[in-house]
Scaffold this motif. Structure first.
Motif, PDB file in Angstrom:
ATOM      1  N   GLN A 195       1.088  -1.205   0.046  1.00 10.75           N
ATOM      2  CA  GLN A 195       0.202  -0.168  -0.093  1.00 10.75           C
ATOM      3  C   GLN A 195       0.927   1.282   0.053  1.00 10.75           C
ATOM      4  O   GLN A 195       1.775   1.555   0.546  1.00 10.75           O
ATOM      5  CB  GLN A 195      -0.445   0.211   0.876  1.00 10.75           C
ATOM      6  CG  GLN A 195      -1.799  -1.616   1.012  1.00 10.75           C
ATOM      7  CD  GLN A 195      -2.768  -1.303   2.309  1.00 10.75           C
ATOM      8  OE1 GLN A 195      -2.735  -0.415   3.254  1.00 10.75           O
ATOM      9  NE2 GLN A 195      -3.549  -2.173   2.032  1.00 10.75           N
ATOM     10  N   PRO A 196       0.346   2.843  -0.693  1.00 11.88           N
ATOM     11  CA  PRO A 196       1.241   3.465  -0.583  1.00 11.88           C
ATOM     12  C   PRO A 196       2.065   3.873   0.979  1.00 11.88           C
ATOM     13  O   PRO A 196       0.971   3.891   1.783  1.00 11.88           O
ATOM     14  CB  PRO A 196       0.262   4.602  -1.710  1.00 11.88           C
ATOM     15  CG  PRO A 196      -1.062   3.783  -1.090  1.00 11.88           C
ATOM     16  CD  PRO A 196      -1.156   2.383  -1.470  1.00 11.88           C
ATOM     17  N   VAL A 197       2.559   4.440   0.956  1.00 11.02           N
ATOM     18  CA  VAL A 197       3.246   5.298   2.488  1.00 11.02           C
ATOM     19  C   VAL A 197       2.813   6.254   3.183  1.00 11.02           C
ATOM     20  O   VAL A 197       2.405   5.872   4.279  1.00 11.02           O
ATOM     21  CB  VAL A 197       4.626   5.336   2.754  1.00 11.02           C
ATOM     22  CG1 VAL A 197       5.409   6.266   1.663  1.00 11.02           C
ATOM     23  CG2 VAL A 197       5.608   5.177   3.622  1.00 11.02           C
ATOM     24  N   GLY A 198       2.434   7.059   2.171  1.00  9.19           N
ATOM     25  CA  GLY A 198       1.700   8.883   2.676  1.00  9.19           C
ATOM     26  C   GLY A 198       2.039   9.697   1.536  1.00  9.19           C
ATOM     27  O   GLY A 198       2.123   9.408   0.705  1.00  9.19           O
ATOM     28  N   VAL A 199       1.649  10.937   2.068  1.00  9.29           N
ATOM     29  CA  VAL A 199       2.079  11.587   2.467  1.00  9.29           C
ATOM     30  C   VAL A 199       4.071  11.959   2.208  1.00  9.29           C
ATOM     31  O   VAL A 199       4.808  11.736   2.623  1.00  9.29           O
ATOM     32  CB  VAL A 199       1.855  12.693   3.159  1.00  9.29           C
ATOM     33  CG1 VAL A 199       2.192  14.013   2.226  1.00  9.29           C
ATOM     34  CG2 VAL A 199       0.264  13.051   3.077  1.00  9.29           C
ATOM     35  N   VAL A 200       4.392  12.313   0.749  1.00  3.67           N
ATOM     36  CA  VAL A 200       6.099  11.767   0.846  1.00  3.67           C
ATOM     37  C   VAL A 200       6.591  13.942   0.778  1.00  3.67           C
ATOM     38  O   VAL A 200       6.307  14.483   0.014  1.00  3.67           O
ATOM     39  CB  VAL A 200       6.480  11.506  -0.818  1.00  3.67           C
ATOM     40  CG1 VAL A 200       8.123  10.957  -1.168  1.00  3.67           C
ATOM     41  CG2 VAL A 200       5.746  10.172  -0.247  1.00  3.67           C
ATOM     42  N   ALA A 201       7.494  13.985   1.174  1.00  3.81           N
ATOM     43  CA  ALA A 201       8.024  15.382   1.100  1.00  3.81           C
ATOM     44  C   ALA A 201      10.052  14.929   0.493  1.00  3.81           C
ATOM     45  O   ALA A 201      10.554  14.317   1.235  1.00  3.81           O
ATOM     46  CB  ALA A 201       8.753  15.654   2.247  1.00  3.81           C
ATOM     47  N   ALA A 202       9.910  15.548  -0.309  1.00  6.41           N
ATOM     48  CA  ALA A 202      10.955  15.481  -1.671  1.00  6.41           C
ATOM     49  C   ALA A 202      11.415  16.140  -1.469  1.00  6.41           C
ATOM     50  O   ALA A 202      11.248  16.985  -2.016  1.00  6.41           O
ATOM     51  CB  ALA A 202      10.214  14.768  -2.853  1.00  6.41           C
ATOM     52  N   ILE A 203      12.842  16.405  -1.179  1.00  6.24           N
ATOM     53  CA  ILE A 203      13.779  17.504  -1.310  1.00  6.24           C
ATOM     54  C   ILE A 203      14.460  16.973  -2.670  1.00  6.24           C
ATOM     55  O   ILE A 203      15.595  16.086  -1.775  1.00  6.24           O
ATOM     56  CB  ILE A 203      13.974  17.916  -0.425  1.00  6.24           C
ATOM     57  CG1 ILE A 203      13.814  18.297   0.676  1.00  6.24           C
ATOM     58  CG2 ILE A 203      15.344  18.971   0.123  1.00  6.24           C
ATOM     59  CD1 ILE A 203      13.868  18.360   2.681  1.00  6.24           C
ATOM     60  N   THR A 204      15.182  18.251  -3.427  1.00  5.30           N
ATOM     61  CA  THR A 204      16.204  18.045  -4.941  1.00  5.30           C
ATOM     62  C   THR A 204      16.859  19.018  -4.779  1.00  5.30           C
ATOM     63  O   THR A 204      16.712  19.690  -4.421  1.00  5.30           O
ATOM     64  CB  THR A 204      14.692  17.430  -5.680  1.00  5.30           C
ATOM     65  OG1 THR A 204      14.173  18.336  -5.471  1.00  5.30           O
ATOM     66  CG2 THR A 204      14.123  16.172  -6.037  1.00  5.30           C
ATOM     67  N   PRO A 205      17.716  18.553  -5.548  1.00  4.18           N
ATOM     68  CA  PRO A 205      19.105  19.286  -5.675  1.00  4.18           C
ATOM     69  C   PRO A 205      18.954  19.865  -6.952  1.00  4.18           C
ATOM     70  O   PRO A 205      17.809  19.994  -7.701  1.00  4.18           O
ATOM     71  CB  PRO A 205      20.388  18.344  -5.709  1.00  4.18           C
ATOM     72  CG  PRO A 205      19.908  17.132  -6.105  1.00  4.18           C
ATOM     73  CD  PRO A 205      18.620  16.888  -5.923  1.00  4.18           C
ATOM     74  N   TRP A 206      19.760  20.891  -7.262  1.00  7.68           N
ATOM     75  CA  TRP A 206      19.818  21.721  -8.404  1.00  7.68           C
ATOM     76  C   TRP A 206      20.941  21.015  -9.766  1.00  7.68           C
ATOM     77  O   TRP A 206      20.816  21.648 -10.045  1.00  7.68           O
ATOM     78  CB  TRP A 206      20.650  23.120  -8.453  1.00  7.68           C
ATOM     79  CG  TRP A 206      21.944  23.168  -7.470  1.00  7.68           C
ATOM     80  CD1 TRP A 206      22.076  23.324  -6.182  1.00  7.68           C
ATOM     81  CD2 TRP A 206      23.387  22.469  -7.718  1.00  7.68           C
ATOM     82  NE1 TRP A 206      23.499  23.608  -5.954  1.00  7.68           N
ATOM     83  CE2 TRP A 206      24.549  22.708  -7.012  1.00  7.68           C
ATOM     84  CE3 TRP A 206      23.926  22.728  -9.200  1.00  7.68           C
ATOM     85  CZ2 TRP A 206      25.604  22.108  -7.001  1.00  7.68           C
ATOM     86  CZ3 TRP A 206      25.314  22.312  -8.846  1.00  7.68           C
ATOM     87  CH2 TRP A 206      25.737  22.288  -7.984  1.00  7.68           C
ATOM     88  N   ASN A 207      22.071  19.980  -9.592  1.00  4.77           N
ATOM     89  CA  ASN A 207      22.755  19.650 -10.491  1.00  4.77           C
ATOM     90  C   ASN A 207      21.450  18.960 -11.741  1.00  4.77           C
ATOM     91  O   ASN A 207      22.277  18.962 -13.326  1.00  4.77           O
ATOM     92  CB  ASN A 207      23.831  18.270 -10.269  1.00  4.77           C
ATOM     93  CG  ASN A 207      22.955  17.780  -9.127  1.00  4.77           C
ATOM     94  OD1 ASN A 207      22.019  17.376  -8.875  1.00  4.77           O
ATOM     95  ND2 ASN A 207      23.894  16.387  -9.669  1.00  4.77           N
ATOM     96  N   VAL A 208      21.093  17.933 -11.641  1.00  2.35           N
ATOM     97  CA  VAL A 208      20.216  17.681 -12.206  1.00  2.35           C
ATOM     98  C   VAL A 208      18.163  17.813 -11.662  1.00  2.35           C
ATOM     99  O   VAL A 208      17.856  16.496 -11.617  1.00  2.35           O
ATOM    100  CB  VAL A 208      20.243  15.895 -12.346  1.00  2.35           C
ATOM    101  CG1 VAL A 208      19.431  15.264 -13.341  1.00  2.35           C
ATOM    102  CG2 VAL A 208      22.298  15.832 -12.858  1.00  2.35           C
TER     103      VAL A 208
END
Length: 482
Positions: free
Chosen positions: A145-158
């Motif tokens: 089952q889906p884990v829920g609400v996701v926080a995604a933090i991403t960088p600038w390089n790609v």
């Protein structure tokens, strides 16, 4: 050229006014001029975005409850909308971080739609649950089952390629998300939000709130978040890991690297020079898995130093929007200062064979010449610390066992390659390298296989079916004996 300016944030499936009037100004690394701006997200905006994602996830008839094929229809539309904006996405990324445009067309325009379709296909083809006959009587129904609400933090390089390492599997699994892109690359994130809106992603399924480290920390610790996925520096990853550990919150950390290219004594680098460029100096040296330590046998050391030096010295440096450019500027003046600081150290630790300065004729922009140091040891700062710029160390070794030992003598373990005319021999060496990924005579993050690191390079895996697992939880229902 007119600037690209946004005045609202993408929250709850629509454009919303930000809580505050502060902005993030975006500058071109090649001209040093402002090219755009977006609202700077605040804690109030994060609260609104998390609340929207939570409503979308908890809706009894919402995204998390849809069949994989129904979600897949929306993700296919999302992929198509991204493709329609692919040229502009590549242009914006190149304008913001200096990525050569030909590479941005592959990584930033082409990879995200591919990932959406790949993970949608996995979900559609995988049974929702399996029934396991019990050893103690009865039956166990096991579902993901889906884990829920996701926080995604991403960088600038790609920025787009890495964002969709998270967005594609999370949405396919039925999760909802809040994405915090890096401040340096926000214009592409807002274009992606436009594609999501045009594709008809349900309200709250994907939200975009740009900001700095403090805002990222607030998002990671937010009580409405169920899972965190982060790509960035090891130092930031440690802080995020500590927070998630205290909260017992699942986390995926894709962090730094200082990978080694082991050149065996029978290797023909000349025949694989394009692939070798791709693992050492791609994207101006601003990729975490790049092989910035080149290990060369003493029996051929001078020859290999000359080959690597010739490669670095031959690369066209210039405007990242020019298709002929191989090396563009670094993302910021701060990043250039960091790289130049390491180059100064390298000049004291080894022998400079090429580069080491700023290219002539490019008076504006945050450019650094591709730089190679020979006669280096594995313990020098340039050899053991992540630089994130076009700087290579060529380190000698006496035999195959020593090469493997040097490759493994690192706090990191993310990438690596082995170069040989004998693929079987190279593969045997690759098995002995302590790293999450290793390439033989090339390196490619193929979507079908897990990508990630060990040691200071992180926790967890992205890509492959394993990348989907990160956004799912197992649930077991015990049925009584018939």
């Amino acid at each position: 050229m007119p600037t690209i300016d946004y005045r609202q944030l993408y929250i709850g499936g629509q454009w919303e006014d930000p809580a505050k009037s502060e902005t993030i100004e975006v500058f071109s690394p090649s001209t040093e001029q402002q090219i755009g701006s977006v609202p700077r997200g605040s804690e109030t905006d994060v609260d609104a975005a998390v609340a929207a994602a939570r409503r979308a996830f908890d809706d009894p008839d919402g995204w998390s409850t849809w069949s994989p094929s129904r979600r897949g229809d929306v993700l296919e539309r999302f992929a198509a909308e991204l493709e329609a904006r692919g040229e502009e996405t590549a242009r914006r990324v190149s304008m913001q971080n200096g990525m050569p445009i030909w590479l941005a067309q592959q990584f930033e325009a082409g990879f995200p739609p591919l990932l959406l379709r790949y993970y949608s296909g996995i979900m559609t083809a995988t049974p929702a649950e399996d029934a396991r006959p019990g050893m103690l009587g009865g039956t166990a129904l096991v579902s993901r089952q889906p884990v829920g609400v996701v926080a995604a933090i991403t960088p600038w390089n790609v920025p787009q390629g890495i964002s969709f390492l998270k967005i594609a599997p999370a949405l396919a699994a039925g999760c909802t998300m809040v994405l915090k892109p890096a401040e340096e690359t926000v214009l592409d994130a807002f274009l992606m939000a436009e594609a999501a809106l045009a594709a008809g992603l349900p309200a709250g399924v994907l939200n975009v709130i740009p900001g700095g480290r403090d805002l990222g920390a607030y998002l990671v610790a937010h009580p409405g978040i169920d899972k965190v996925s982060f790509t960035g520096s090891t130092a930031a990853g440690r802080a995020i890991g500590e927070t998630c550990g205290r909260l017992l919150r699942p986390v995926t950390l894709e962090l730094g690297g200082k990978s080694a290219a082991i050149v065996l004594d029978d290797a023909d680098l000349g025949a694989n020079i394009e692939s070798f460029f791709g693992v050492t100096l791609l994207n101006n040296g601003q990729i975490c898995w790049l092989n910035t330590r080149v290990l060369a046998p003493r029996s051929r050391y001078a020859e290999i130093v000359d080959t690597v030096t010739g490669l670095a010295g031959s690369l066209t440096i210039g405007d990242p929007l020019d298709p002929e450019t191989k090396i563009g500027p670094l993302v910021s003046s701060r990043q250039r200062d960091r790289v130049e600081g390491y180059i100064a150290k390298g000049k004291k630790e080894g022998r400079l064979t090429t580069g080491g300065g700023r290219p002539k004729g490019l008076d504006r922009g945050w450019y650094v010449e591709p730089t190679v140091f020979a006669d280096m040891t594995n313990s020098s700062q340039v050899s053991c610390e992540e630089i994130f710029g076009p700087v290579l160390s060529v380190i000698p070794y006496d035999n195959e066992s020593e090469a493997i030992a040097i490759a493994n003598d690192s706090n990191y373990g993310l990438g690596g390659t082995v170069w040989s005319s004998d693929v079987e021999r190279a593969t045997a060496v690759a098995h002995k390298v302590r790293s999450g990924t290793v390439g033989v005579n090339h390196y490619t993050n193929d979507p079908v296989a897990p990508f990630g690191g060990i040691k200071d390079s992180g926790i967890g895996r992205e890509l492959g079916p394993e990348g989907l697992d990160a956004f799912q939880v197992y649930k077991t229902i015990y049925l009584p004996p018939a």
